[in-house]
Design an enzyme around this catalytic site. Structure first.
Site, PDB file in Angstrom:
ATOM      1  N   ASN A 183       0.810  -1.224   0.000  1.00  0.00           N
ATOM      2  CA  ASN A 183       0.000   0.000   0.000  1.00  0.00           C
ATOM      3  C   ASN A 183       0.844   1.275   0.000  1.00  0.00           C
ATOM      4  O   ASN A 183       0.310   2.361   0.177  1.00  0.00           O
ATOM      5  CB  ASN A 183      -0.962  -0.006   1.196  1.00  0.00           C
ATOM      6  CG  ASN A 183      -0.216  -0.017   2.518  1.00  0.00           C
ATOM      7  OD1 ASN A 183       0.999   0.107   2.553  1.00  0.00           O
ATOM      8  ND2 ASN A 183      -0.945  -0.167   3.610  1.00  0.00           N
ATOM      9  N   LYS A 184       2.144   1.159  -0.227  1.00  0.00           N
ATOM     10  CA  LYS A 184       2.988   2.354  -0.192  1.00  0.00           C
ATOM     11  C   LYS A 184       3.042   3.026  -1.585  1.00  0.00           C
ATOM     12  O   LYS A 184       2.649   2.428  -2.579  1.00  0.00           O
ATOM     13  CB  LYS A 184       4.395   1.991   0.297  1.00  0.00           C
ATOM     14  CG  LYS A 184       4.409   1.408   1.734  1.00  0.00           C
ATOM     15  CD  LYS A 184       3.939   2.401   2.753  1.00  0.00           C
ATOM     16  CE  LYS A 184       3.959   2.081   4.218  1.00  0.00           C
ATOM     17  NZ  LYS A 184       4.135   0.813   4.822  1.00  0.00           N
TER      18      LYS A 184
END
Ligand code: PLP
Length: 384
Positions: free
Chosen positions: A183-184
């Site tokens: 999710n970065k």
């Protein structure tokens, strides 16, 4: 759950698939030429001398803590309003994390004044986290570090592409640690990067990354070395070529995608301020350029956050909390100790993170803000 608007979503396309395909065709899967290229490109992008790719940011933080010399009994000052890996990494070395408060409800980053209050004869390092990609006050934090002879580690997990005064976040302290988790802003599934301008630390980091061995499989493959020595008991924290290939493609898209994120943050800001002014938006007018990793808001005092989040969920909108503070977790809570983190506790109770990702649309933002307005009315209702 099939979200209409998820909390985050990634920009993956044919470019990523083709890059992985190339690696598979080459049949060289562990660290090699692709990883070297990824490290070189990341170092150039951040304007730093050394970039060292690893399995994940938690491994990066562990190695950073080791090479700055954290040892059993030492203390490292860390924020509590962060992901638990920041403090766990300190503990891996036998040192103790000591929690400092955040600056204010507008600035959720670690407070330099609170850091200075926590310095003791055992303090050896400060680990800062650039919350959401917004810069900590690095000039002040470096002054404190210099005054008390402390090392500075930057947990830059949120901050790929962030800068302050034109200098990339992650490159201000001794070592910076980036995350490429799913999710970065730049993702390889799992993955991480260490950066440093110090040759001595870079050499140690490379050594610890791969068992403490003096030559690598890749060097031997290329005929540069035929044997090796082991000079410390290191780890296997290596990245692989498949992930490095994804990383190179994602790095090339990072500026474009961070610009999109910043655009959606601006739009959220305009709409929320005009339609739901009771909601606080941290980091307005914050110095530096943020990677805009997440979209945090603070609910007004007394609003039932569970009801608020459930209402959004019923509309198919995913939200999250950044973060349950580390000092409240069973593994860290100590009844005999008064933590004195009033701002952290207030912010943590009121914070909700709204969806933010580069492939969302302006209509998505409008829809979320409309739903926020409704959810706030529902969560404020005395009938519940
Ligand atoms: C994601 C994250 C980490 C851990 O990163 P991994 O790559 O998953 O190990 C550490 N610190 C912060 C602030 C993070 O958000």
């Amino acid at each position: 759950m099939n979200w209409r608007i998820p909390l985050s979503d990634i920009d993956f396309g044919d470019e990523e698939r083709l890059a992985v395909d190339e690696v598979i065709k080459s049949k060289w899967l562990t660290m090699g030429a692709v990883t070297q290229a990824f490290e070189k490109e990341f170092a150039d992008y951040a304007g730093v001398k050394h970039a060292i790719a690893v399995t994940n940011c938690t491994a990066a933080l562990h190695l950073a803590c080791l090479v700055v010399g954290l040892s059993p009994g030492d203390e490292a000052i860390v924020p509590s309003l962060t992901f638990v890996a920041t403090a766990n990494a300190v503990r891996y070395t036998g040192a103790n994390p000591v929690f400092a408060d955040i600056t204010s409800l507008e600035n959720l980053n670690i407070s330099p004044a609170s850091i200075e209050k926590r310095v003791s004869p055992r303090t050896r390092a400060i680990v800062v986290v650039h919350y959401g990609g917004y810069a900590c006050d690095m000039p002040k934090i470096l002054d404190i570090a210099q005054k008390y002879h402390l090392a500075v580690i930057e947990d830059a997990a949120h901050a790929a592409g962030s800068s302050l005064d034109g200098k990339a976040l992650g490159t201000w302290g001794e070592v910076g640690c980036f995350s490429f988790f799913s999710n970065k802003n730049l993702t390889t599934g799992e993955g991480g990067m260490l950066v440093t301008n110090r040759d001595d630390l870079a050499e140690k980091l490379r050594l610890f990354r791969s068992h403490g061995m003096t030559s690598m499989t890749w060097d031997r493959h290329k005929g540069h070395a035929w044997s090796y020595d082991v000079i410390v008991s290191g780890y296997n924290y290596r990245i692989d070529e498949i992930r490095s290939a994804l990383g190179r493609v994602q790095l090339a898209k990072l500026e474009k995608n961070n610009n999109l994120r910043r655009h959606f943050v601006d739009l959220y800001g305009q709409l929320l301020r005009s339609q739901v002014p009771e909601i606080m938006i941290p980091f307005r007018y914050h110095p530096g350029i943020s990677s805009a990793h997440i979209m945090p808001i603070l609910l007004p005092e007394g609003v039932n956050r569970k009801v608020f989040m459930d209402h959004l969920k019923s509309k198919g909108i995913q939200t999250s909390i950044h973060y349950p503070p580390i000092h409240t977790f069973s593994a860290f809570y100590d009844q005999s100790f008064s933590f004195d983190l009033p701002l952290t506790e207030t912010a943590a109770l009121r914070e909700v993170t709204l969806p933010l990702y580069p492939i969302m649309t302006e209509d998505n933002v409008v829809e979320v803000v409309d739903a926020v307005k409704e959810a706030l009315a529902a969560a404020n209702s005395p009938h519940l």
